[in-house]
Design an enzyme around this catalytic site. Structure first.
Site, short mmCIF file in Angstrom:
data_model
loop_
_atom_site.label_atom_id
_atom_site.label_comp_id
_atom_site.label_asym_id
_atom_site.label_seq_id
_atom_site.Cartn_x
_atom_site.Cartn_y
_atom_site.Cartn_z
N ARG A 175 5.74 2.62 2.78
CA ARG A 175 4.24 2.88 3.21
C ARG A 175 4.01 4.20 2.50
O ARG A 175 3.00 5.02 3.31
CB ARG A 175 4.28 3.12 4.64
CG ARG A 175 4.84 1.63 5.60
CD ARG A 175 3.30 0.80 5.41
NE ARG A 175 3.73 -0.65 6.15
CZ ARG A 175 3.26 -0.56 7.29
NH1 ARG A 175 2.39 0.21 7.80
NH2 ARG A 175 3.46 -2.09 7.96
N ARG A 199 -2.62 5.20 5.77
CA ARG A 199 -3.55 6.07 6.61
C ARG A 199 -3.35 7.51 6.64
O ARG A 199 -4.43 8.16 6.99
CB ARG A 199 -3.69 5.32 8.07
CG ARG A 199 -4.38 3.98 8.13
CD ARG A 199 -4.05 3.45 9.52
NE ARG A 199 -2.50 3.10 9.45
CZ ARG A 199 -2.07 2.36 10.58
NH1 ARG A 199 -2.96 2.05 11.43
NH2 ARG A 199 -0.82 2.13 10.54
N ARG A 213 -10.37 2.42 2.37
CA ARG A 213 -10.25 1.39 3.29
C ARG A 213 -11.88 1.32 4.10
O ARG A 213 -11.96 0.27 4.22
CB ARG A 213 -9.35 2.04 4.47
CG ARG A 213 -8.87 1.11 5.93
CD ARG A 213 -8.04 -0.07 5.19
NE ARG A 213 -7.86 -0.70 6.45
CZ ARG A 213 -8.73 -1.65 7.04
NH1 ARG A 213 -10.16 -1.55 6.51
NH2 ARG A 213 -8.54 -2.38 8.30
N ASP A 233 0.88 -6.72 1.42
CA ASP A 233 1.40 -6.88 3.01
C ASP A 233 2.33 -8.05 2.98
O ASP A 233 1.99 -9.04 2.02
CB ASP A 233 0.17 -6.89 3.93
CG ASP A 233 1.15 -6.54 5.25
OD1 ASP A 233 0.87 -5.45 5.74
OD2 ASP A 233 1.45 -7.54 5.96
N TYR A 259 6.76 -13.37 12.96
CA TYR A 259 5.31 -13.19 12.94
C TYR A 259 4.54 -14.24 13.12
O TYR A 259 3.71 -14.43 13.87
CB TYR A 259 4.93 -12.09 11.77
CG TYR A 259 5.14 -10.47 11.86
CD1 TYR A 259 4.46 -10.09 12.86
CD2 TYR A 259 6.07 -9.94 11.21
CE1 TYR A 259 4.45 -8.44 13.15
CE2 TYR A 259 6.23 -8.82 11.43
CZ TYR A 259 5.62 -8.11 12.25
OH TYR A 259 5.77 -6.40 12.28
O1 CP3 Z 1 2.64 1.76 0.69
C1 CP3 Z 1 3.38 0.60 0.79
O2 CP3 Z 1 4.58 0.74 1.46
C2 CP3 Z 1 2.64 -0.76 0.44
C3 CP3 Z 1 2.03 -1.46 1.21
C4 CP3 Z 1 2.65 -2.10 2.50
C5 CP3 Z 1 1.92 -2.25 3.60
N1 CP3 Z 1 2.65 -3.26 4.48
C6 CP3 Z 1 0.56 -1.83 3.80
C7 CP3 Z 1 0.01 -1.87 5.18
C8 CP3 Z 1 4.01 -2.75 2.54
C9 CP3 Z 1 5.21 -2.68 1.69
C10 CP3 Z 1 4.12 -3.45 3.84
C11 CP3 Z 1 5.03 -4.13 4.65
C12 CP3 Z 1 4.87 -4.34 5.91
N2 CP3 Z 1 3.82 -5.11 6.55
C13 CP3 Z 1 6.11 -4.55 6.96
C14 CP3 Z 1 7.57 -4.38 6.34
C15 CP3 Z 1 7.77 -2.88 6.35
C16 CP3 Z 1 7.60 -2.14 7.85
O3 CP3 Z 1 6.90 -1.34 7.75
O4 CP3 Z 1 8.36 -2.35 8.53
C17 CP3 Z 1 5.68 -5.09 7.84
C18 CP3 Z 1 6.52 -5.59 9.06
C19 CP3 Z 1 4.06 -5.48 7.65
C20 CP3 Z 1 3.17 -6.09 8.76
C21 CP3 Z 1 2.12 -5.33 8.98
N3 CP3 Z 1 1.09 -4.75 8.10
C22 CP3 Z 1 1.94 -4.64 10.26
C23 CP3 Z 1 2.91 -4.77 11.50
C24 CP3 Z 1 0.73 -4.03 10.13
C25 CP3 Z 1 0.20 -3.02 11.44
C26 CP3 Z 1 1.15 -1.82 11.54
C27 CP3 Z 1 0.21 -0.68 10.95
O5 CP3 Z 1 0.88 0.26 10.43
O6 CP3 Z 1 -1.03 -0.59 11.23
C28 CP3 Z 1 0.44 -3.93 9.18
C29 CP3 Z 1 -0.83 -3.00 8.58
C30 CP3 Z 1 -0.53 -2.38 7.25
N4 CP3 Z 1 0.20 -2.75 6.21
C31 CP3 Z 1 -1.40 -1.19 6.99
C32 CP3 Z 1 -0.87 -0.47 5.48
C33 CP3 Z 1 -1.28 0.40 4.87
C34 CP3 Z 1 -2.30 -0.45 7.84
C35 CP3 Z 1 -3.53 -1.03 8.04
C36 CP3 Z 1 -4.74 -0.44 7.72
O7 CP3 Z 1 -4.87 0.54 6.76
O8 CP3 Z 1 -5.82 -0.54 8.52
#
Ligand code: CP3
Length: 341
Positions: A22, A26, A35, A72, A148
Site C-alpha cells: 500500500r 491516503r 483521488r 485493487d 468478500y
Molecule cells: O499501493 C498499493 O499497494 C497498490 C494498490 C492496492 C490497493 N489495494 C489500493 C487501495 C493494493 C495492492 C490493494 C490490495 C487489497 N485491497 C487487499 C490486500 C492487501 C491488504 O491490504 O490486506 C485487500 C484486502 C483489498 C480490499 C480493500 N480495498 C479494502 C478492504 C479497502 C478499504 C480499506 C482501506 O484501506 O480503505 C480497499 C480500498 C483501497 N485499496 C484504498 C487503496 C489506496 C483506499 C481507498 C481510497 O483511496 O479511498
C-alpha cells in the site's frame, strides 16, 4: 539491472531492496489530490492515466526498488459482473453473492474488456519506469476474494461467508476453483502487459481452519502458481498468506511459490530456520512502527536485518501502510534500509 529482480536470480546486492505494501495511498497528500478528481475509488483504478500517476507517486518521493500497480483485489469480482463500491470510511461494499447461484451471477464474458484499463495502466507505468525498478502486479487469492464476495463487505471473522462455505463445501470449493482460473488469467495478462513479478494477497488466510487449509488455501494457490510458471518460467511470485502461523511451511512446500511476505506475528528466526533457504523472504515490519518513527522504528529495522543473517531478502511491512503514516517516517525508513550492510 534491478536490485529487486536480482534477488530472485541469486544475485545479492549491498542492501536489501525495499518497497511497501500500500505504498500508494491516503498517507500521501499527492494521492489525496488525485483521488479528489475521481468520483469513486474504482474510477481511479480504471483510469489508466491517473492510476499510472498514482503508482509512480511513491517512487518520486522515495528511492524504492519497486512500484506496485495501482488497482485493487476487488477488481476481479467487479470485472466478473458483481456490484462493487467503495464508500468513504466504511470500506468495500459488494452485492453479496449467494453460493447456490454463483454460476449464474458471475460471468467471464466481459472480464478482459472490464479489466482492460488495468493492463493499460501497466503499459503506461512501464513506459515511465526506470529499468532499475521492478513493476509488481497482483491479485487477491481465491479464499480472500470469496470471503468478500459472499460476505459483501469487510468483517472481523467473515462468519456469514464461512458459514456458507461449511454448509456447502462442494460448491464453495468449486467457486475457489473458478476463481483460481480467473486469477491466473488476470495475472497472465498483467505479465503480458509488462509486470515483472507478482504478489498474491491472501489477507484472510488466517481465518481458514487447519482442517481445510489444504483444500481452501494451498490447493487454489498451487494451481495459480503452476499456471503462471507454465506460462512464464522463473517469474518471481510472492505469496502473502496473512496470519497462518506455522502453516507457512506447508504453504511454501505445497504451492512452490518463490517468495513469501511475512506478517508481523511470524518471527523471522522461525522463518529462516523452517523455510527453504532458496525461498525469498519479505516483510514483517509492523506498520504501526512506521507511524511511530524514531528510535523504535530504527531498532526494528536493524533487528530485521540482523535476524535475516545475511540471507537475501526484501524489506517490507507485515501489512499495508496506515493512512496516518507521516511520509517523513517512510523516507527515514528507506534511508536506513539503503544504508544497511
Ligand atoms: O499501493 C498499493 O499497494 C497498490 C494498490 C492496492 C490497493 N489495494 C489500493 C487501495 C493494493 C495492492 C490493494 C490490495 C487489497 N485491497 C487487499 C490486500 C492487501 C491488504 O491490504 O490486506 C485487500 C484486502 C483489498 C480490499 C480493500 N480495498 C479494502 C478492504 C479497502 C478499504 C480499506 C482501506 O484501506 O480503505 C480497499 C480500498 C483501497 N485499496 C484504498 C487503496 C489506496 C483506499 C481507498 C481510497 O483511496 O479511498
Amino acid at each position: 539491472m534491478s536490485q529487486f529482480l536480482d534477488i530472485f536470480k541469486g544475485i545479492k546486492s549491498c542492501c536489501p531492496p525495499i518497497w511497501f505494501m500500500r505504498q500508494a495511498g491516503r498517507y500521501l497528500p499527492e494521492y489525496l489530490e488525485v483521488r479528489k478528481r475521481c468520483k469513486g475509488f474504482l474510477d481511479l483504478c480504471y483510469n489508466p492515466e491517473l492510476a499510472a500517476e498514482v503508482t509512480l507517486q511513491p517512487l518520486k518521493r522515495f528511492p524504492l526498488d519497486a512500484a506496485i500497480i495501482f488497482s485493487d483485489i476487488l477488481v476481479i469480482p467487479h470485472a466478473l459482473g458483481q456490484k462493487v463500491s467503495f464508500e468513504e470510511g466504511t470500506g468495500p461494499k459488494l452485492d453479496p453473492l449467494s453460493l447456490d447461484s454463483f454460476e449464474e451471477r458471475l460471468t467471464f464474458k466481459n472480464f478482459f474488456k472490464n479489466a482492460a484499463p488495468v493492463y493499460q495502466t501497466i503499459h503506461l507505468t512501464k513506459s515511465r519506469l526506470s529499468p532499475s525498478k521492478a513493476l509488481i502486479g497482483f491479485a487477491g487469492a481465491p479464499w480472500t476474494l470469496a470471503l468478500y464476495m459472499i460476505e459483501g463487505e469487510g468483517s472481523r471473522d467473515f462468519a456469514k461467508a464461512k458459514g456458507q462455505a461449511f454448509e456447502n463445501e462442494k460448491v464453495f470449493t468449486a467457486l475457489l476453483d473458478y476463481l483460481s482460473e480467473v486469477v491466473s488469467l488476470h495475472l497472465i495478462e498483467q505479465v503480458k502487459a509488462g509486470v515483472q513479478t507478482l504478489q498474491l494477497f491472501d489477507t484472510w488466510a488466517g481465518l481458514c481452519p487447519a482442517t481445510h487449509f489444504e483444500k481452501w488455501i494451498t490447493s487454489p494457490t498451487r494451481k495459480i502458481v503452476s499456471n503462471l510458471s507454465e506460462a512464464f518460467p522463473n517469474l518471481p511470485f510472492i505469496g502473502f498468506p496473512k496470519g497462518i502461523g506455522t502453516n507457512l511451511g506447508e504453504y511454501v512446500t505445497q504451492t512452490k511459490i518463490s517468495g513469501v511476505s511475512l506478517d508481523i506475528s511470524t518471527p523471522i528466526s522461525w522463518a529462516t530456520e523452517n523455510l527453504p533457504s532458496s525461498l525469498i523472504l519479505e516483510g514483517n515490519l509492523d506498520p504501526v512502527l512506521l507511524v511511530a518513527g524514531g528510535e523504535s522504528l530504527k531498532k526494528a529495522i536493524f533487528s530485521i536485518h540482523e535476524e535475516m543473517q545475511g540471507r537475501p531478502y526484501i524489506f517490507n511491512l507485515g501489512h499495508g501502510i496506515l493512512p496516518q503514516t507521516p511520509p517523513s517516517h517512510v523516507e527515514t525508513c528507506v534511508q536506513i534500509v539503503k544504508g544497511l550492510r
